[in-house]
Design a protein around this motif. Sequence first.
Motif, PDB file in Angstrom:
ATOM      1  N   VAL A 160     -70.422 -16.085  -1.322  1.00 17.97           N
ATOM      2  CA  VAL A 160     -69.632 -14.863  -1.124  1.00 17.97           C
ATOM      3  C   VAL A 160     -68.160 -15.186  -1.347  1.00 17.97           C
ATOM      4  O   VAL A 160     -67.635 -16.146  -0.781  1.00 17.97           O
ATOM      5  N   LEU A 161     -67.498 -14.380  -2.171  1.00 15.02           N
ATOM      6  CA  LEU A 161     -66.063 -14.493  -2.368  1.00 15.02           C
ATOM      7  C   LEU A 161     -65.417 -13.198  -1.913  1.00 15.02           C
ATOM      8  O   LEU A 161     -65.773 -12.114  -2.394  1.00 15.02           O
ATOM      9  N   VAL A 162     -64.486 -13.300  -0.991  1.00 16.03           N
ATOM     10  CA  VAL A 162     -63.748 -12.142  -0.497  1.00 16.03           C
ATOM     11  C   VAL A 162     -62.281 -12.321  -0.870  1.00 16.03           C
ATOM     12  O   VAL A 162     -61.602 -13.202  -0.339  1.00 16.03           O
ATOM     13  N   ASN A 163     -61.801 -11.496  -1.780  1.00 16.42           N
ATOM     14  CA  ASN A 163     -60.402 -11.565  -2.207  1.00 16.42           C
ATOM     15  C   ASN A 163     -59.555 -10.665  -1.316  1.00 16.42           C
ATOM     16  O   ASN A 163     -59.499  -9.446  -1.521  1.00 16.42           O
ATOM     17  N   MET A 164     -58.912 -11.278  -0.329  1.00 19.10           N
ATOM     18  CA  MET A 164     -58.083 -10.530   0.613  1.00 19.10           C
ATOM     19  C   MET A 164     -56.602 -10.826   0.449  1.00 19.10           C
ATOM     20  O   MET A 164     -55.763 -10.155   1.053  1.00 19.10           O
ATOM     21  N   ALA A 165     -56.262 -11.833  -0.315  1.00 19.80           N
ATOM     22  CA  ALA A 165     -54.845 -12.173  -0.505  1.00 19.80           C
ATOM     23  C   ALA A 165     -54.123 -10.985  -1.127  1.00 19.80           C
ATOM     24  O   ALA A 165     -54.627 -10.332  -2.032  1.00 19.80           O
ATOM     25  N   GLY A 166     -52.931 -10.688  -0.627  1.00 20.21           N
ATOM     26  CA  GLY A 166     -52.168  -9.569  -1.150  1.00 20.21           C
ATOM     27  C   GLY A 166     -51.216  -9.026  -0.102  1.00 20.21           C
ATOM     28  O   GLY A 166     -50.797  -9.731   0.809  1.00 20.21           O
ATOM     29  N   GLY A 167     -50.902  -7.762  -0.222  1.00 24.85           N
ATOM     30  CA  GLY A 167     -49.961  -7.135   0.680  1.00 24.85           C
ATOM     31  C   GLY A 167     -48.942  -6.338  -0.102  1.00 24.85           C
ATOM     32  O   GLY A 167     -48.776  -6.516  -1.311  1.00 24.85           O
ATOM     33  N   ASN A 168     -48.249  -5.442   0.594  1.00 28.82           N
ATOM     34  CA  ASN A 168     -47.276  -4.573  -0.053  1.00 28.82           C
ATOM     35  C   ASN A 168     -45.917  -5.255  -0.105  1.00 28.82           C
ATOM     36  O   ASN A 168     -45.168  -5.256   0.876  1.00 28.82           O
ATOM     37  N   VAL A 169     -45.611  -5.828  -1.247  1.00 25.40           N
ATOM     38  CA  VAL A 169     -44.343  -6.541  -1.420  1.00 25.40           C
ATOM     39  C   VAL A 169     -43.151  -5.598  -1.267  1.00 25.40           C
ATOM     40  O   VAL A 169     -42.054  -6.021  -0.890  1.00 25.40           O
ATOM     41  N   ASP A 170     -43.363  -4.307  -1.528  1.00 28.46           N
ATOM     42  CA  ASP A 170     -42.278  -3.337  -1.398  1.00 28.46           C
ATOM     43  C   ASP A 170     -41.666  -3.349  -0.003  1.00 28.46           C
ATOM     44  O   ASP A 170     -40.468  -3.097   0.167  1.00 28.46           O
ATOM     45  N   LEU A 171     -42.481  -3.627   1.008  1.00 28.86           N
ATOM     46  CA  LEU A 171     -42.013  -3.560   2.386  1.00 28.86           C
ATOM     47  C   LEU A 171     -41.080  -4.707   2.749  1.00 28.86           C
ATOM     48  O   LEU A 171     -40.390  -4.654   3.766  1.00 28.86           O
ATOM     49  N   ALA A 172     -41.069  -5.735   1.935  1.00 33.62           N
ATOM     50  CA  ALA A 172     -40.287  -6.928   2.264  1.00 33.62           C
ATOM     51  C   ALA A 172     -38.829  -6.835   1.837  1.00 33.62           C
ATOM     52  O   ALA A 172     -38.002  -7.641   2.264  1.00 33.62           O
ATOM     53  N   GLY A 173     -38.499  -5.846   0.990  1.00 33.79           N
ATOM     54  CA  GLY A 173     -37.133  -5.789   0.473  1.00 33.79           C
ATOM     55  C   GLY A 173     -36.601  -4.374   0.414  1.00 33.79           C
ATOM     56  O   GLY A 173     -37.220  -3.427   0.909  1.00 33.79           O
ATOM     57  N   SER A 174     -35.458  -4.224  -0.209  1.00 33.55           N
ATOM     58  CA  SER A 174     -34.817  -2.921  -0.334  1.00 33.55           C
ATOM     59  C   SER A 174     -35.285  -2.233  -1.613  1.00 33.55           C
ATOM     60  O   SER A 174     -35.942  -2.836  -2.468  1.00 33.55           O
ATOM     61  N   ALA A 175     -34.937  -0.962  -1.750  1.00 35.06           N
ATOM     62  CA  ALA A 175     -35.304  -0.209  -2.946  1.00 35.06           C
ATOM     63  C   ALA A 175     -34.623  -0.818  -4.165  1.00 35.06           C
ATOM     64  O   ALA A 175     -33.470  -1.255  -4.086  1.00 35.06           O
ATOM     65  N   PRO A 176     -35.317  -0.863  -5.307  1.00 36.60           N
ATOM     66  CA  PRO A 176     -34.721  -1.462  -6.519  1.00 36.60           C
ATOM     67  C   PRO A 176     -33.496  -0.677  -6.973  1.00 36.60           C
ATOM     68  O   PRO A 176     -33.487   0.549  -6.960  1.00 36.60           O
ATOM     69  N   LYS A 177     -32.453  -1.410  -7.390  1.00 34.26           N
ATOM     70  CA  LYS A 177     -31.199  -0.779  -7.803  1.00 34.26           C
ATOM     71  C   LYS A 177     -31.010  -0.815  -9.322  1.00 34.26           C
ATOM     72  O   LYS A 177     -30.037  -0.268  -9.835  1.00 34.26           O
ATOM     73  N   SER A 178     -31.906  -1.463 -10.025  1.00 33.00           N
ATOM     74  CA  SER A 178     -31.808  -1.562 -11.480  1.00 33.00           C
ATOM     75  C   SER A 178     -33.206  -1.682 -12.065  1.00 33.00           C
ATOM     76  O   SER A 178     -34.182  -1.901 -11.336  1.00 33.00           O
ATOM     77  N   LEU A 179     -33.286  -1.549 -13.381  1.00 31.47           N
ATOM     78  CA  LEU A 179     -34.580  -1.732 -14.034  1.00 31.47           C
ATOM     79  C   LEU A 179     -35.095  -3.151 -13.853  1.00 31.47           C
ATOM     80  O   LEU A 179     -36.305  -3.384 -13.739  1.00 31.47           O
ATOM     81  N   LYS A 180     -34.182  -4.093 -13.815  1.00 27.11           N
ATOM     82  CA  LYS A 180     -34.580  -5.480 -13.588  1.00 27.11           C
ATOM     83  C   LYS A 180     -35.218  -5.633 -12.212  1.00 27.11           C
ATOM     84  O   LYS A 180     -36.250  -6.289 -12.062  1.00 27.11           O
ATOM     85  N   ASP A 181     -34.599  -5.006 -11.205  1.00 24.50           N
ATOM     86  CA  ASP A 181     -35.169  -5.048  -9.852  1.00 24.50           C
ATOM     87  C   ASP A 181     -36.521  -4.347  -9.813  1.00 24.50           C
ATOM     88  O   ASP A 181     -37.456  -4.799  -9.142  1.00 24.50           O
TER      89      ASP A 181
END
Length: 238
Positions: A73-94
């Motif tokens: 059995v393989l359970v792929n649980m790694a992940g998470g909402n990276v958006d919550l760790a930082g501020s809103a993007p200020k540029s296309l690069k962000d």
Amino acid sequence: MARTIVITGGSRGLGRQVARRFSDLGEHVVITGRSDRVRETAAELGVTGIECDASEPASVDAFAAQLGDGVDVLVNMAGGNVDLAGSAPKSLKDLAAQWNANLSANLLSAVLTTSALRDRLRPGGALVNVGSIGAEYASSSYGAAKAALAAWSAGLSAELAPTGITVNVVSPGYIEDTDFFQGKLTAERRAQLIAATHDKRPGRPDDVAGLIEFLASPQARHITGQTIHLNGGAYTTR
């Protein structure tokens, strides 16, 4: 005979609860995590812990080299909402960095780990990917990554099912007692999430663990290619 259960992202939160569930059943459980916390969790649960960043090819290769010949059995649980760790993007690069980070954490991590272990999955085994209710409202990079995970899983099911391996997605809604929101969940938002359910309660880690246990069981051998929603009715299907 004990099965070999591999759980990525198993050092905390939902992954930890799933690992505990299978360990309590007497299975041989291997968990991964990006930091040395995985060893602490493994010692507490009585399982095997291997440090691995599931989104990094070299790290996944090194992890796979430490496993035995067969995985049930393989359970792929790694992940998470990276958006919550930082501020809103200020540029296309962000913005690009934000999208790449969520795609890497929630899609690429499952693709790499599954690809590394695919030839070791035993007939009669199960692959369970953990999605999100956010995939149904995929305006964010996190939701889009989880939607892509579900689409990929359905295609992979068609490839693996002839060998007796099922592939399904468990898609939770709001689950209490995890660090998913990284301390940013307000009381008002929590109340809204619970009010959106039919049963008026939050999900619990053991709800997720119980469903994954079932999908990995002999009773679920004809369930494959599905996204199974676990949200108390907050999102319904027909």
